[in-house]
Design an enzyme around this catalytic site. Sequence first.
Site, PDB file in Angstrom:
ATOM      1  N   TYR A  43      22.448  10.983   6.754  1.00 56.99           N
ATOM      2  CA  TYR A  43      23.796  10.453   6.543  1.00 56.99           C
ATOM      3  C   TYR A  43      24.081   9.272   7.465  1.00 56.99           C
ATOM      4  CZ  TYR A  43      28.906  10.232   6.624  1.00 56.99           C
ATOM      5  OH  TYR A  43      30.196   9.795   6.585  1.00 56.99           O
ATOM      6  N   GLY A  74      33.100   7.448   8.636  1.00 52.97           N
ATOM      7  CA  GLY A  74      33.697   8.706   8.236  1.00 52.97           C
ATOM      8  C   GLY A  74      32.899   9.921   8.677  1.00 52.97           C
ATOM      9  N   SER A  77      38.759   5.679  10.809  1.00 49.81           N
ATOM     10  CA  SER A  77      38.470   5.904   9.397  1.00 49.81           C
ATOM     11  C   SER A  77      39.460   6.857   8.731  1.00 49.81           C
ATOM     12  CB  SER A  77      37.051   6.469   9.241  1.00 49.81           C
ATOM     13  OG  SER A  77      36.792   6.860   7.915  1.00 49.81           O
ATOM     14  N   TYR A 113      41.119   3.721   2.352  1.00 48.54           N
ATOM     15  CA  TYR A 113      40.595   3.518   1.008  1.00 48.54           C
ATOM     16  C   TYR A 113      41.785   3.512   0.055  1.00 48.54           C
ATOM     17  CZ  TYR A 113      35.915   4.666   2.737  1.00 48.54           C
ATOM     18  OH  TYR A 113      34.729   4.666   3.414  1.00 48.54           O
ATOM     19  N   THR A 141      39.575  -0.911   2.742  1.00 51.42           N
ATOM     20  CA  THR A 141      38.190  -1.008   2.284  1.00 51.42           C
ATOM     21  C   THR A 141      38.159  -1.005   0.755  1.00 51.42           C
ATOM     22  OG1 THR A 141      37.331   0.111   4.244  1.00 51.42           O
ATOM     23  CG2 THR A 141      35.937   0.128   2.282  1.00 51.42           C
ATOM     24  N   LYS A 184      38.575  -5.303   3.846  1.00 52.04           N
ATOM     25  CA  LYS A 184      37.209  -5.006   4.286  1.00 52.04           C
ATOM     26  C   LYS A 184      36.295  -4.812   3.066  1.00 52.04           C
ATOM     27  CE  LYS A 184      34.503  -1.973   7.307  1.00 52.04           C
ATOM     28  NZ  LYS A 184      33.512  -1.486   6.329  1.00 52.04           N
ATOM     29  N   HIS A 197      29.288  -2.624   3.403  1.00 52.50           N
ATOM     30  CA  HIS A 197      29.402  -1.193   3.687  1.00 52.50           C
ATOM     31  C   HIS A 197      28.124  -0.640   4.328  1.00 52.50           C
ATOM     32  CE1 HIS A 197      32.513   1.879   2.816  1.00 52.50           C
ATOM     33  NE2 HIS A 197      31.529   2.732   3.081  1.00 52.50           N
ATOM     34  N   ARG A 202      25.294   0.904   2.168  1.00 51.06           N
ATOM     35  CA  ARG A 202      25.463   2.243   1.595  1.00 51.06           C
ATOM     36  C   ARG A 202      26.024   2.209   0.180  1.00 51.06           C
ATOM     37  NH1 ARG A 202      25.348   6.353   5.111  1.00 51.06           N
ATOM     38  NH2 ARG A 202      27.004   7.542   4.105  1.00 51.06           N
ATOM     39  N   GLY A 225      24.744  -4.654  10.586  1.00 50.44           N
ATOM     40  CA  GLY A 225      23.482  -5.122  11.141  1.00 50.44           C
ATOM     41  C   GLY A 225      23.482  -5.501  12.602  1.00 50.44           C
ATOM     42  N   GLY A 252      29.145  -0.047  13.598  1.00 47.65           N
ATOM     43  CA  GLY A 252      29.267   1.324  13.138  1.00 47.65           C
ATOM     44  C   GLY A 252      28.153   2.205  13.645  1.00 47.65           C
ATOM     45  N   ARG A 253      26.942   2.017  13.111  1.00 48.22           N
ATOM     46  CA  ARG A 253      25.822   2.883  13.496  1.00 48.22           C
ATOM     47  C   ARG A 253      25.545   2.870  14.998  1.00 48.22           C
ATOM     48  NH1 ARG A 253      23.924   0.936   8.353  1.00 48.22           N
ATOM     49  NH2 ARG A 253      23.596   2.645   6.863  1.00 48.22           N
TER      50      ARG A 253
END
Length: 406
Positions: free
Chosen positions: A37, A92, A119, A142, A167, A263, A287, A290, A320, A341-342
């Site tokens: 995930y 999320g 989120s 959203y 988003t 976004k 995104h 994803r 990235g 994010g990541r």
Amino acid sequence: MKAFGFDWRWRASDELISVEDYRRAARRHVPRMVWAYVEGGADDLRTVAGNRSAFDDWWLVPSVLAGHDTHDLATEVAGLPVSMPVLTAPTGFNGLTRWSGDLDAIRAAERVGTRCVVSTASTWSVEEIADAAGAQHAFQLYPGSGGVAAALMRRAWDAGFRSLFVTVDVPTVGNREGEKRAGMGVPPVLTPRRLLDVSRHPRWAYDVVRHRRIGGRNLASGDGVTAALASIEVQERHLVQSRLNWDDLAWMRDNWKGRLHLKGVLRAEDAVRAVDLGLDGVVVSNHGGRQLDSCIPSVSALPAVAEAVAGRAEVLLDGGIRRGTDVIKALALGADAVLIGRPCLYGMAVAGDRGVEHVLTILRAEIERGLTLLGVRDIRDLDRTHVRPAALGDQNGISMPVITTQ
């Protein structure tokens, strides 16, 4: 435990000196299902990979003897003062990575002097996050149907949020095959092999069982698996809508009195239309790879969007970022700031708020070092003169051979 000013509980920081180090460490801290995930994307992961490799399409061009010994990284994003042009992106179900994940991000960002975009699918409610925060942050939404989005807007405003990120790149959920193969479905598929893998992560499993923070608290009340499944159902039924259009965005602009950013923009004409509607900014984003695979990398779409907006609104980049030089390239190509994010999830998985803080600190140090070597003092001085396409070629983009003399 501290001795001679050194915190022995945080020896990991000696070994984790880059975002990539945190990525490798994070993989060992969570089960394979959760890692699928966190790290996965759509289809063949071409866009996930492209978000990273596209930064290699640009070289930095330094100036020498610039005479700078300090740097100004402070700026303002969505009306929020930040100490550097890096904010945390909305991710999320952070409770899957670490039960306290949303609060970890808030605490770490505030200690570093930046802000979070919280989120819709956070595992702590917007009210809980606002109560825990010591400063103002932004809320991500959203846009959906059935009054759910309108109710979330009211809740965010009442909780004190004044900056909203909408988003719009999820008209349907992307085909995330890696998650399916790992059993991350609705409901999750638990096989003996997957249960064995979970057992190899006892701290993670203990936190899940004890704190039960795995669902979207803004979308469904309660704890545990049942509430998590209910929140996912609400998200997919009411907030993932292929029928949404520009009229819906105009309604949101009319009904949200604070700062509003769009976004998920990759086309210059979409950015212009958003600004014409009165939005305060756009986030160039796919995104995180994803959604649509084989989609243009975010940084590749950035220059055209920034040029089209031409100072009429803020332009942010999402996707990235792994190095301070990535941030510098994004700013030189027209971004006002970036979202990560990541990288935050990596830090979160390894060491909670301290891990997120360390990731942000690493990026800040890399930005400062990069600016020194580039000969730039103020991030506002970065422009297209500081970057050059990596591929040699004529104006039509045709590659030319490199000619050398003996």
